[in-house]
Design a protein around this motif. Structure first.
Motif, PDB file in Angstrom:
ATOM      1  N   LEU A  29     -23.854  10.194 -21.434  1.00 54.42           N
ATOM      2  CA  LEU A  29     -24.553   9.923 -20.175  1.00 54.42           C
ATOM      3  C   LEU A  29     -24.332  11.101 -19.243  1.00 54.42           C
ATOM      4  O   LEU A  29     -23.187  11.442 -18.927  1.00 54.42           O
ATOM      5  CB  LEU A  29     -24.031   8.641 -19.513  1.00 54.42           C
ATOM      6  N   LEU A  30     -25.427  11.723 -18.810  1.00 55.42           N
ATOM      7  CA  LEU A  30     -25.349  12.787 -17.810  1.00 55.42           C
ATOM      8  C   LEU A  30     -25.966  12.282 -16.515  1.00 55.42           C
ATOM      9  O   LEU A  30     -27.155  11.969 -16.464  1.00 55.42           O
ATOM     10  CB  LEU A  30     -26.079  14.045 -18.281  1.00 55.42           C
ATOM     11  N   LEU A  31     -25.124  12.171 -15.500  1.00 52.20           N
ATOM     12  CA  LEU A  31     -25.575  11.827 -14.161  1.00 52.20           C
ATOM     13  C   LEU A  31     -25.825  13.138 -13.429  1.00 52.20           C
ATOM     14  O   LEU A  31     -25.110  14.116 -13.655  1.00 52.20           O
ATOM     15  CB  LEU A  31     -24.503  11.018 -13.430  1.00 52.20           C
ATOM     16  N   ALA A 114     -20.700  12.565 -17.676  1.00 51.85           N
ATOM     17  CA  ALA A 114     -20.529  13.781 -16.879  1.00 51.85           C
ATOM     18  C   ALA A 114     -21.400  13.661 -15.631  1.00 51.85           C
ATOM     19  O   ALA A 114     -22.423  12.978 -15.634  1.00 51.85           O
ATOM     20  CB  ALA A 114     -20.940  15.020 -17.675  1.00 51.85           C
ATOM     21  N   MET A 115     -20.958  14.311 -14.564  1.00 52.63           N
ATOM     22  CA  MET A 115     -21.720  14.370 -13.311  1.00 52.63           C
ATOM     23  C   MET A 115     -22.045  15.824 -13.040  1.00 52.63           C
ATOM     24  O   MET A 115     -21.158  16.679 -13.026  1.00 52.63           O
ATOM     25  CB  MET A 115     -20.901  13.790 -12.154  1.00 52.63           C
ATOM     26  N   ASP A 123     -20.501  15.889  -4.850  1.00 46.56           N
ATOM     27  CA  ASP A 123     -20.683  15.713  -6.289  1.00 46.56           C
ATOM     28  C   ASP A 123     -19.391  15.845  -7.093  1.00 46.56           C
ATOM     29  O   ASP A 123     -19.082  14.990  -7.932  1.00 46.56           O
ATOM     30  CB  ASP A 123     -21.712  16.719  -6.816  1.00 46.56           C
ATOM     31  N   MET A 124     -18.649  16.927  -6.871  1.00 50.03           N
ATOM     32  CA  MET A 124     -17.444  17.154  -7.677  1.00 50.03           C
ATOM     33  C   MET A 124     -16.328  16.185  -7.307  1.00 50.03           C
ATOM     34  O   MET A 124     -15.618  15.685  -8.180  1.00 50.03           O
ATOM     35  CB  MET A 124     -16.954  18.608  -7.551  1.00 50.03           C
ATOM     36  N   LEU A 125     -16.188  15.905  -6.020  1.00 45.90           N
ATOM     37  CA  LEU A 125     -15.170  14.940  -5.602  1.00 45.90           C
ATOM     38  C   LEU A 125     -15.492  13.553  -6.152  1.00 45.90           C
ATOM     39  O   LEU A 125     -14.612  12.862  -6.672  1.00 45.90           O
ATOM     40  CB  LEU A 125     -15.044  14.918  -4.081  1.00 45.90           C
ATOM     41  N   ALA A 126     -16.757  13.143  -6.101  1.00 47.95           N
ATOM     42  CA  ALA A 126     -17.151  11.844  -6.665  1.00 47.95           C
ATOM     43  C   ALA A 126     -16.894  11.812  -8.169  1.00 47.95           C
ATOM     44  O   ALA A 126     -16.386  10.821  -8.700  1.00 47.95           O
ATOM     45  CB  ALA A 126     -18.622  11.560  -6.366  1.00 47.95           C
ATOM     46  N   ALA A 127     -17.233  12.897  -8.874  1.00 51.53           N
ATOM     47  CA  ALA A 127     -17.008  12.950 -10.322  1.00 51.53           C
ATOM     48  C   ALA A 127     -15.527  12.817 -10.649  1.00 51.53           C
ATOM     49  O   ALA A 127     -15.148  12.033 -11.528  1.00 51.53           O
ATOM     50  CB  ALA A 127     -17.561  14.266 -10.883  1.00 51.53           C
ATOM     51  N   ASN A 128     -14.712  13.563  -9.947  1.00 46.90           N
ATOM     52  CA  ASN A 128     -13.268  13.493 -10.203  1.00 46.90           C
ATOM     53  C   ASN A 128     -12.699  12.122  -9.858  1.00 46.90           C
ATOM     54  O   ASN A 128     -11.854  11.598 -10.587  1.00 46.90           O
ATOM     55  CB  ASN A 128     -12.541  14.606  -9.449  1.00 46.90           C
ATOM     56  N   LEU A 135     -19.370  18.800 -13.630  1.00 45.51           N
ATOM     57  CA  LEU A 135     -20.114  20.014 -13.947  1.00 45.51           C
ATOM     58  C   LEU A 135     -20.821  20.521 -12.695  1.00 45.51           C
ATOM     59  O   LEU A 135     -21.619  19.798 -12.101  1.00 45.51           O
ATOM     60  CB  LEU A 135     -21.142  19.739 -15.049  1.00 45.51           C
ATOM     61  N   MET A 136     -20.549  21.756 -12.330  1.00 49.59           N
ATOM     62  CA  MET A 136     -21.105  22.305 -11.090  1.00 49.59           C
ATOM     63  C   MET A 136     -22.054  23.456 -11.382  1.00 49.59           C
ATOM     64  O   MET A 136     -21.782  24.298 -12.236  1.00 49.59           O
ATOM     65  CB  MET A 136     -19.983  22.794 -10.183  1.00 49.59           C
ATOM     66  N   VAL A 137     -23.174  23.473 -10.656  1.00 47.28           N
ATOM     67  CA  VAL A 137     -24.138  24.568 -10.736  1.00 47.28           C
ATOM     68  C   VAL A 137     -24.259  25.232  -9.374  1.00 47.28           C
ATOM     69  O   VAL A 137     -23.979  24.620  -8.335  1.00 47.28           O
ATOM     70  CB  VAL A 137     -25.529  24.088 -11.188  1.00 47.28           C
ATOM     71  N   GLU A 138     -24.688  26.486  -9.406  1.00 50.54           N
ATOM     72  CA  GLU A 138     -25.025  27.171  -8.165  1.00 50.54           C
ATOM     73  C   GLU A 138     -26.289  26.517  -7.625  1.00 50.54           C
ATOM     74  O   GLU A 138     -27.165  26.102  -8.391  1.00 50.54           O
ATOM     75  CB  GLU A 138     -25.247  28.668  -8.413  1.00 50.54           C
TER      76      GLU A 138
END
Length: 170
Positions: A29-31, A114-115, A123-128, A135-138
């Motif tokens: 699952l990719l969110l 994965a988020m 996004d990253m704080l919610a994922a953690n 997963l972070m993108v520019e």
């Protein structure tokens, strides 16, 4: 619950996240965030490139869902309808609540989720906090406003701590 702003992996753009990359990590699952992650904030319709990317994910057995804090439900609903993907609105990121609701809808466990997003503070704080792969993108289009430029500068030290940096890879 991990209270961390550090992403697990960094990418220049969403298209670098391949079905093979996700499969190697057991992700089914990719969110994903929408604004500045898959398209610029004002973009009303998905382009063919994002449609093809999502089709490749689906073809590999990976479920895809948009998880957004966006207040413009109509725009996000229409965007997701054109993609043929579900949407978890009013996610409340950085709370993990929206991510957990999306996982429940998809019947996926955190270890298989994965988020994807462009912001550390949401996004990253919610994922953690939800204990999923972060997963972070520019951001699509880059930092435009002064506030976005300040945010990007503040994110740099946390991005430097990331274990996997895939930026610059073709």
């Amino acid at each position: 619950m991990r209270f961390s702003l550090v992403p697990d992996a960094l990418f220049d753009e969403y298209a670098q996240i391949t079905p093979e990359f996700l499969a190697r990590r057991g992700i089914t699952l990719l969110l994903s965030d929408l604004d500045f992650t898959l398209a610029a904030k004002k973009t009303r319709h998905p382009d063919q490139r994002v449609k093809d990317w999502i089709a490749a994910l689906h073809g590999a057995g990976i479920t895809f869902m948009i998880v957004s804090n966006n207040r413009s439900g109509r725009r996000v609903t229409d965007f997701c309808a054109e993609l043929g993907v579900p949407y978890q609105g009013h996610a409340g990121k950085p709370s993990p609540r929206g991510l957990r609701a999306a996982m429940d809808r998809a019947g996926a466990a955190p270890e298989h989720t994965a988020m994807l997003g462009d912001k550390l503070l949401t996004d990253m704080l919610a994922a953690n906090r939800a204990q999923v792969l972060a997963l972070m993108v520019e951001p699509v289009g880059g930092a435009m406003t002064l506030w976005q430029k300040v945010l990007h500068a503040l994110q740099a030290p946390f991005k430097a701590l990331c274990r996997e940096d895939h930026r610059g890879e073709a």
